[in-house]
Motif scaffolding. Structure first.
Motif, PDB file in Angstrom:
ATOM      1  N   ARG A  27      -8.631   5.453  -4.623  1.00 45.22           N
ATOM      2  CA  ARG A  27      -7.166   5.532  -4.634  1.00 45.22           C
ATOM      3  C   ARG A  27      -6.646   5.585  -3.212  1.00 45.22           C
ATOM      4  O   ARG A  27      -7.204   6.268  -2.361  1.00 45.22           O
ATOM      5  CB  ARG A  27      -6.704   6.792  -5.371  1.00 45.22           C
ATOM      6  CG  ARG A  27      -6.619   6.610  -6.874  1.00 45.22           C
ATOM      7  CD  ARG A  27      -6.057   7.888  -7.444  1.00 45.22           C
ATOM      8  NE  ARG A  27      -4.622   7.878  -7.278  1.00 45.22           N
ATOM      9  CZ  ARG A  27      -3.793   7.773  -8.303  1.00 45.22           C
ATOM     10  NH1 ARG A  27      -4.255   7.663  -9.515  1.00 45.22           N
ATOM     11  NH2 ARG A  27      -2.502   7.800  -8.109  1.00 45.22           N
ATOM     12  N   LEU A  28      -5.539   4.805  -2.954  1.00 44.11           N
ATOM     13  CA  LEU A  28      -4.939   4.749  -1.619  1.00 44.11           C
ATOM     14  C   LEU A  28      -3.835   5.792  -1.514  1.00 44.11           C
ATOM     15  O   LEU A  28      -3.077   6.013  -2.471  1.00 44.11           O
ATOM     16  CB  LEU A  28      -4.368   3.357  -1.343  1.00 44.11           C
ATOM     17  CG  LEU A  28      -5.378   2.215  -1.363  1.00 44.11           C
ATOM     18  CD1 LEU A  28      -4.667   0.897  -1.130  1.00 44.11           C
ATOM     19  CD2 LEU A  28      -6.453   2.424  -0.306  1.00 44.11           C
ATOM     20  N   THR A  29      -3.753   6.381  -0.341  1.00 46.13           N
ATOM     21  CA  THR A  29      -2.662   7.314  -0.086  1.00 46.13           C
ATOM     22  C   THR A  29      -1.366   6.546   0.189  1.00 46.13           C
ATOM     23  O   THR A  29      -1.386   5.315   0.383  1.00 46.13           O
ATOM     24  CB  THR A  29      -2.996   8.220   1.116  1.00 46.13           C
ATOM     25  OG1 THR A  29      -3.096   7.390   2.277  1.00 46.13           O
ATOM     26  CG2 THR A  29      -4.298   8.969   0.894  1.00 46.13           C
ATOM     27  N   ARG A  39       0.464   6.608   2.854  1.00 44.47           N
ATOM     28  CA  ARG A  39       0.454   6.040   4.200  1.00 44.47           C
ATOM     29  C   ARG A  39      -0.373   4.755   4.241  1.00 44.47           C
ATOM     30  O   ARG A  39       0.016   3.782   4.884  1.00 44.47           O
ATOM     31  CB  ARG A  39      -0.103   7.054   5.188  1.00 44.47           C
ATOM     32  CG  ARG A  39      -0.155   6.566   6.618  1.00 44.47           C
ATOM     33  CD  ARG A  39      -0.638   7.652   7.557  1.00 44.47           C
ATOM     34  NE  ARG A  39       0.302   8.778   7.562  1.00 44.47           N
ATOM     35  CZ  ARG A  39       0.120   9.879   8.280  1.00 44.47           C
ATOM     36  NH1 ARG A  39      -0.955  10.016   9.036  1.00 44.47           N
ATOM     37  NH2 ARG A  39       1.007  10.858   8.248  1.00 44.47           N
ATOM     38  N   GLN A  40      -1.541   4.761   3.510  1.00 37.80           N
ATOM     39  CA  GLN A  40      -2.367   3.550   3.495  1.00 37.80           C
ATOM     40  C   GLN A  40      -1.647   2.398   2.800  1.00 37.80           C
ATOM     41  O   GLN A  40      -1.728   1.248   3.233  1.00 37.80           O
ATOM     42  CB  GLN A  40      -3.692   3.852   2.809  1.00 37.80           C
ATOM     43  CG  GLN A  40      -4.606   4.787   3.615  1.00 37.80           C
ATOM     44  CD  GLN A  40      -5.840   5.196   2.839  1.00 37.80           C
ATOM     45  OE1 GLN A  40      -5.838   5.139   1.607  1.00 37.80           O
ATOM     46  NE2 GLN A  40      -6.880   5.613   3.553  1.00 37.80           N
ATOM     47  N   ARG A  41      -0.930   2.695   1.699  1.00 35.90           N
ATOM     48  CA  ARG A  41      -0.166   1.627   1.041  1.00 35.90           C
ATOM     49  C   ARG A  41       0.928   1.100   1.948  1.00 35.90           C
ATOM     50  O   ARG A  41       1.217  -0.096   1.974  1.00 35.90           O
ATOM     51  CB  ARG A  41       0.432   2.155  -0.267  1.00 35.90           C
ATOM     52  CG  ARG A  41      -0.601   2.407  -1.355  1.00 35.90           C
ATOM     53  CD  ARG A  41       0.053   2.514  -2.721  1.00 35.90           C
ATOM     54  NE  ARG A  41       1.005   3.611  -2.774  1.00 35.90           N
ATOM     55  CZ  ARG A  41       0.688   4.857  -3.118  1.00 35.90           C
ATOM     56  NH1 ARG A  41      -0.558   5.158  -3.453  1.00 35.90           N
ATOM     57  NH2 ARG A  41       1.607   5.793  -3.136  1.00 35.90           N
ATOM     58  N   VAL A  88       0.827   0.993   5.235  1.00 34.05           N
ATOM     59  CA  VAL A  88       0.178   0.152   6.251  1.00 34.05           C
ATOM     60  C   VAL A  88      -0.177  -1.210   5.675  1.00 34.05           C
ATOM     61  O   VAL A  88       0.015  -2.246   6.318  1.00 34.05           O
ATOM     62  CB  VAL A  88      -1.069   0.865   6.811  1.00 34.05           C
ATOM     63  CG1 VAL A  88      -1.866  -0.073   7.705  1.00 34.05           C
ATOM     64  CG2 VAL A  88      -0.656   2.107   7.586  1.00 34.05           C
ATOM     65  N   GLN A  89      -0.702  -1.223   4.445  1.00 33.22           N
ATOM     66  CA  GLN A  89      -1.027  -2.508   3.831  1.00 33.22           C
ATOM     67  C   GLN A  89       0.210  -3.367   3.612  1.00 33.22           C
ATOM     68  O   GLN A  89       0.160  -4.593   3.708  1.00 33.22           O
ATOM     69  CB  GLN A  89      -1.738  -2.276   2.496  1.00 33.22           C
ATOM     70  CG  GLN A  89      -3.184  -1.802   2.642  1.00 33.22           C
ATOM     71  CD  GLN A  89      -3.894  -1.724   1.301  1.00 33.22           C
ATOM     72  OE1 GLN A  89      -3.252  -1.893   0.252  1.00 33.22           O
ATOM     73  NE2 GLN A  89      -5.189  -1.472   1.344  1.00 33.22           N
ATOM     74  N   TRP A  96       1.222  -4.658   7.336  1.00 32.68           N
ATOM     75  CA  TRP A  96       0.277  -5.471   8.113  1.00 32.68           C
ATOM     76  C   TRP A  96      -0.653  -6.231   7.186  1.00 32.68           C
ATOM     77  O   TRP A  96      -1.178  -5.658   6.235  1.00 32.68           O
ATOM     78  CB  TRP A  96      -0.544  -4.580   9.060  1.00 32.68           C
ATOM     79  CG  TRP A  96      -1.345  -5.376  10.022  1.00 32.68           C
ATOM     80  CD1 TRP A  96      -2.641  -5.758   9.924  1.00 32.68           C
ATOM     81  CD2 TRP A  96      -0.857  -5.939  11.242  1.00 32.68           C
ATOM     82  NE1 TRP A  96      -3.008  -6.491  10.999  1.00 32.68           N
ATOM     83  CE2 TRP A  96      -1.945  -6.623  11.826  1.00 32.68           C
ATOM     84  CE3 TRP A  96       0.374  -5.925  11.875  1.00 32.68           C
ATOM     85  CZ2 TRP A  96      -1.812  -7.303  13.027  1.00 32.68           C
ATOM     86  CZ3 TRP A  96       0.494  -6.590  13.076  1.00 32.68           C
ATOM     87  CH2 TRP A  96      -0.596  -7.261  13.641  1.00 32.68           C
TER      88      TRP A  96
END
Length: 303
Positions: free
Chosen positions: A63-65, A67-69, A71-72, A75
């Motif tokens: 599972r993505l946090t 913040r990671q979503r 960033v995806q 970028w």
């Protein structure tokens, strides 16, 4: 058997025959009897339907946090032409603001690091400039009043014209001038003083109220230009060498502090290992003259 009895017997026989035919007719009209169903065979037990087999699902991964979503989503960037133009404009605006702030910071850094005595002297100088402008304003108003109230306005106008001509002659360098002021001498043994440094000194003196300036025998006027010339400096095409001697007519109390402000002319020249001396005087003579130049194109508009 009598004839009556025979009839009777025939009628009964006919009747029986007719009844038999009637019975046959009725039987034909009735539906055929359904044969009894054979005993149902014992029902075989129903086999349970096979459960559907779930197809294997791809592993979603960890599972993505948030913040990671984010960033995806940002970028790699998906930039349109309009967004690119806006980004370039914003970059230019930000760069211009940064340059402006940096220049203001550089110009104010000397004042921020100045001592209290220096700041007080600068404020006094500004007050003196303001007072000088107020005096000039009152003088002009007085001339106007004299012209309006004089009985002989033509004579008064002539006197004011002569006085204005003398003042303009001093500014243009066509007549000699005399009055209080200062003498500034710049000794440059290293040859590091350049034309722009002398020009800064002239501009600072003008801002402080200098009315006449002479540098090494060359009269400084509104159109004066300076340029580097070998190891010396050229003033209006006249080459001069160190030491540079400035003779300035004006209020000494304004001229000297203007040159000694923090980060001003004197400190700049001393950083170049030049020696600067300033002397006040009540009688400075500026006798270098400039030939009156007739303008090629400009003509007076007054008739």
């Amino acid at each position: 058997m009598s004839d009556h009895d025979e009839k009777t017997a025939e009628d009964r026989g006919d009747t029986r025959d007719g009844g038999g035919e009637s019975g046959n007719r009725l039987r034909k009209q009735l539906p055929q009897e359904v044969p009894a169903a054979a005993p149902a065979a014992e029902e075989a037990p129903m086999e349970p339907e096979p459960e559907p087999v779930a197809e294997p699902q791809p592993d979603p991964g960890p599972r993505l946090t948030g913040r990671q979503r984010l960033v995806q989503g940002l970028w790699p960037p998906r930039v349109t032409r309009a967004q690119l133009i806006v980004a370039v404009l914003l970059f230019g605006l930000g760069f211009g603001l940064a340059v402006q702030v940096a220049s203001n910071s550089d110009s104010d850094s000397a004042l921020r690091g100045a001592r209290q005595e220096d700041l007080v002297r600068i404020l006094d100088e500004l007050d003196d400039r303001t007072q000088r402008l107020e005096d000039e304003k009152r003088g002009l108003e007085q001339q106007r009043d004299e012209l309006e109230n004089s009985s002989d306005q033509a004579e008064e106008a002539r006197k004011q014209t002569i006085e204005k001509e003398r003042q303009l002659g001093i500014l243009a360098g066509t007549v000699a001038a005399q009055g209080p002021g200062i003498t500034m001498t710049i000794v440059d043994t290293k040859g590091t003083v350049e034309a722009d440094m002398l020009l800064d000194a002239i501009q600072e003196l003008r801002a402080a109220g200098a009315e006449a300036i002479q540098v090494n025998g060359v009269r400084v006027v509104a159109g004066t230009y300076l340029a580097d010339s070998g190891k010396g400096v050229s003033v209006d095409g006249n080459k001069i060498n160190a030491p540079y001697r400035f003779k300035v007519i004006g209020k000494p109390q304004d001229l000297e502090p203007a040159l000694n402000i923090p980060g001003g002319v004197v400190q700049t020249l001393e950083k170049e290992q030049a020696t600067v001396t300033i002397e006040r005087s009540t009688d400075i003579v500026v006798d270098a003259l400039r030939a009156a130049k007739r303008p090629d194109y400009a003509r007076s508009s007054s008739q």
